[in-house]
Design a protein around this motif. Structure first.
Motif, mmCIF file in Angstrom:
data_model
loop_
_atom_site.group_PDB
_atom_site.id
_atom_site.type_symbol
_atom_site.label_atom_id
_atom_site.label_comp_id
_atom_site.label_asym_id
_atom_site.label_seq_id
_atom_site.Cartn_x
_atom_site.Cartn_y
_atom_site.Cartn_z
ATOM 1 N N MET A 82 0.260 -1.407 -0.078
ATOM 2 C CA MET A 82 0.086 0.215 0.391
ATOM 3 C C MET A 82 1.074 1.164 -0.052
ATOM 4 S SD MET A 82 -2.304 -0.883 2.899
ATOM 5 C CE MET A 82 -4.609 -1.592 3.129
ATOM 6 N N MET A 84 0.674 5.300 0.877
ATOM 7 C CA MET A 84 -0.349 6.170 1.633
ATOM 8 C C MET A 84 0.753 8.008 0.773
ATOM 9 S SD MET A 84 -2.309 6.745 4.264
ATOM 10 C CE MET A 84 -3.426 8.566 5.007
ATOM 11 N N PHE A 86 0.683 11.675 2.532
ATOM 12 C CA PHE A 86 0.084 12.207 2.997
ATOM 13 C C PHE A 86 -0.539 13.698 2.997
ATOM 14 C CE2 PHE A 86 1.438 8.699 5.872
ATOM 15 C CZ PHE A 86 0.564 8.581 6.745
ATOM 16 N N MET A 162 -2.888 5.694 -1.693
ATOM 17 C CA MET A 162 -4.179 6.378 -0.726
ATOM 18 C C MET A 162 -3.397 8.119 -1.247
ATOM 19 S SD MET A 162 -5.899 4.169 1.461
ATOM 20 C CE MET A 162 -3.913 3.380 2.863
ATOM 21 N N GLU C 126 3.147 14.150 10.890
ATOM 22 C CA GLU C 126 3.189 12.834 10.119
ATOM 23 C C GLU C 126 4.581 11.833 9.150
ATOM 24 O OE1 GLU C 126 0.117 14.039 7.021
ATOM 25 O OE2 GLU C 126 -1.479 13.866 8.555
ATOM 26 N N MET C 133 3.241 3.562 7.687
ATOM 27 C CA MET C 133 2.311 3.328 6.800
ATOM 28 C C MET C 133 3.388 2.447 4.992
ATOM 29 S SD MET C 133 -0.881 3.261 6.431
ATOM 30 C CE MET C 133 -0.725 2.811 4.735
#
Lengths: 267, 155, 259
Positions: A82, A84, A86, A162, C126, C133
């Motif tokens: 996956m 991602m 941000f 994502m 983050e 992730m």
């Protein structure tokens, strides 16, 4: 069979319900957009899919695996597939652009340095930042940081990416670049993309399928053409960005005239 | 990872400095160096009163440190203090009729055991006992003795 | 009235929950440490930030604390004619108490607050989520090396502090006040026990290093991810570390020297 299958998702933050019975299917090879007003928990949804948060009820299956039944090791194995992106880019601030993109490769493989270099330059070339590889994250603009993050998200050739608010706060040029990049990456690498956004025009332009979320529920779903024709006044208000409508301009409460006449809060 | 090399060097120097500091504390500051000598022999001496003597108080002969007190217990039969003296292995020629006294270093200083060599040809062995002992001087006793003798003298 | 009791209860529950989280966190960090055997360079890098960068502060503070001890101790001892015991006074105060305690307080201020700020900032931007992730466990990759580095650095820094402090006391005692240097060192050696004094001091500093690094990393990891939250967490690190150091010092002193 969809890549991601969300069934009857419930999630609460304290006493506040973020999701109450959400069902979403995300199909392979497509760009799926999840839109809704601010505060509807769009980012929360991505974290739920990535296994960073646990739902209070319901299941999320990614590629046939129930994300929240996996062990720690299995979850991390799944996350390797996956990507991602941000909102802030989430680049590691103490290393430069090159090392940021190389980071997942160094962590997960034992490839020789020359091969790492080739891979990183390839990914950076794809986002147009090959020659910015020696810059530190602090020296990048917001749009460039997101492009570097995109290159980094792709280094391990994931099955899906994502995007968390990829267009928020971008000038028109970097917005255009990002829209193009997401579109091309998806087609060229046979990815599955999920975009969480409230930038209607840009997202509608590239999304194959759109889910509209509000108040913890899916309000409407369909292609952008279908949504624009929707008979729901709420959907019309959101898609066209009207200031007043089913979602009122005023925060709900007693009427203005009542408020003016009520003496109780005068002290 | 360019500054890796200089980082490693400074970290190496830091760790070396820390270990060197521990080494200094061991060799220069504490009695660590004496532990090799402590594999000597132990001798017991019985005192009527040891005053403020403690474990690790020095044992000296003619002012030279020859060992230390390693244990103090109360004898169940005589109600005297049984003091175990640990001699350093170097000092293995101490006569058996040596006398042990408890002295005070300076007016308020710590108490230590001073040995006066005897004349025997036999030397003390591990587990031997020193019989000639003199208890510590207790200030209150001395004063009361002094006052008592003074009062008697006046009559 | 009921509302007051309720808020007290809420506060209590929140505190216990936080303590629980801190222990789970510690457990996860400790579980990540064996894996560092293959990632030595990560630890070396953190040793630089945690240890080397605190070194100058410890060195200078140790020297001055030792010099002041020499001066003050001399003035007190000379009244009893016992100035030869200056070495004992300086070495025992430093090795047993001041070395571990003061260097741990300085360490909390210098390295602890920096660790909290760094981790808190990584959280608020983050970076930690981003790592998760990317299938990189931030506790193993980011937290564990810092923990190990703090744990290793603290006893070394405390030893340096004590050694330099004793040297400072010697400088003042012998150089300035004219205490006989033979008596200074020999009395010190006679009265400072390797096991009872020096090793107990080292054990203290190991405990302090463990606790301060734990507090600092947990505060950063648990910080509210805003600039205000990180600022508060940094303050909390210093305050909580100081309490923990002084409280534990009392407990350890009772256990080691009180019996």
């Amino acid at each position: 069979m969809p890549l991601i299958k969300i069934r009857d998702l419930h999630f609460y933050r304290g006493d506040k319900a973020i999701f109450e019975g959400v069902n979403i299917d995300i199909h392979r090879g497509k760009i799926t957009a999840i839109m809704g007003p601010s505060g509807t928990g769009k980012t929360t949804l991505l974290r739920l899919i990535g296994g960073q948060l646990r739902p209070d009820k319901g299941t999320i299956e990614v590629d046939g695996q129930d994300v929240h039944q996996l062990s720690h090791a299995e979850l991390y194995e799944l996350r390797k597939r996956m990507g991602m992106l941000f909102q802030s880019g989430a680049l590691l601030t103490d290393i430069n652009v090159f090392e940021n993109v190389a980071f997942p490769i160094r962590e997960h493989t034992t490839l020789p340095e020359s091969m790492i270099r080739d891979l990183v330059l390839m990914k950076l070339q794809a986002v147009g930042l090959r020659c910015a590889r020696d810059l530190m994250p602090g020296e990048l603009s917001g749009g460039m940081a997101r492009r570097v993050a995109l290159a980094r998200a792709m280094t391990l050739d994931p099955m899906m990416i994502m995007y968390d608010e990829p267009f928020a706060g971008q000038d028109p040029i970097s917005m255009g670049i990002l829209v193009n990049l997401i579109h091309h990456m998806n087609n060229a690498m046979n990815l599955t993309s999920i975009i969480v956004s409230h930038d209607v025009t840009e997202t509608a332009e590239i999304a194959d399928f759109i889910y509209l979320l509000s108040g913890g529920k899916v309000i409407e779903k369909g292609s952008s053409v279908q949504l624009k024709k929707s008979s729901s006044p709420w959907v019309q208000q959101f898609m066209q960005g009207l200031p007043d409508g089913p979602v009122p301009f005023h925060y709900p409460g007693v009427s203005f005239s009542d408020d003016l006449l009520s003496p109780e809060e005068i002290s | 990872m360019i500054q890796n090399k200089s980082t490693e060097i400074t970290v190496g120097m830091f760790v070396a400095a820390g270990i060197a500091a521990l080494f200094v504390l061991a060799m220069k500051v504490s009695n660590f160096a004496e532990f090799n000598e402590e594999v000597g022999y132990k001798v017991i001496a019985e005192f009527e009163n040891i005053g403020g003597l403690k474990v690790r108080s020095p044992v000296t002969m003619a002012g030279v440190r020859v060992g230390q007190v390693s244990n103090i217990t109360l004898s169940p039969e005589t109600y005297n203090a049984e003091v175990t003296l640990s001699f350093y292995a170097d000092f293995d020629n101490i006569p058996t009729d040596t006398a042990a006294n408890i002295y005070t270093a300076g007016l308020l200083g710590e108490q230590y055991i001073g040995l006066e060599a005897g004349a025997e040809d036999e030397f003390l062995q591990d587990g031997d006992v020193i019989y000639l002992t003199q208890p510590a001087l207790v200030l209150e006793k001395m004063i009361s003795q002094f006052l008592f003798s003074k009062a008697e003298g006046d009559e | 009235m009921i509302e007051t009791i309720r808020s007290l209860g809420r506060w209590g529950l929140a505190t216990f929950e936080r303590i629980g989280r801190a222990h789970i966190f510690l457990f996860q960090v400790l579980a990540g440490i064996p894996g560092l055997a293959f990632r030595g360079s990560l630890v070396v890098q953190q040793l630089f930030y945690v240890g080397v960068l605190s070194f100058a502060l410890i060195l200078v503070s140790g020297l001055f604390v030792g010099m002041v001890l020499g001066l003050q101790g001399y003035n007190t001892l000379v009244d009893f004619g016992a100035e030869e015991s200056l070495g004992v006074l300086v070495s025992l105060s430093l090795v047993r108490e001041l070395g571990p305690v003061v260097s741990a307080l300085l360490f909390a201020g210098r390295a602890g607050s920096a660790l909290t700020a760094e981790i808190g900032l990584m959280k608020s931007t983050e970076q930690l989520s981003g790592m998760e992730m990317m299938a990189v466990d931030p506790i193993r990759r980011v937290i564990a090396p810092r923990f190990l580095a703090g744990f290793i650095s603290m006893p070394l820094l405390a030893a340096v502090f004590s050694a330099v402090g004793i040297f400072g006391g010697y400088l003042v005692g012998h150089g300035l006040l004219g205490v006989d240097d033979g008596a200074f060192w020999s009395q010190m050696q006679a009265k400072t026990d390797w096991y009872g004094d020096v090793l107990n001091g080292v054990i203290k500093s190991i405990v302090f290093g463990f606790v301060v690094t734990w507090i600092a990393l947990f505060e950063g990891y648990d910080a509210v991810p805003t600039s205000e939250g990180v600022g508060r967490a940094t303050t909390r690190t210093v305050v909580h570390s100081a309490f923990a150091i002084l409280g534990l010092d009392f407990v350890l002193t009772v256990l080691m020297f009180g019996g």
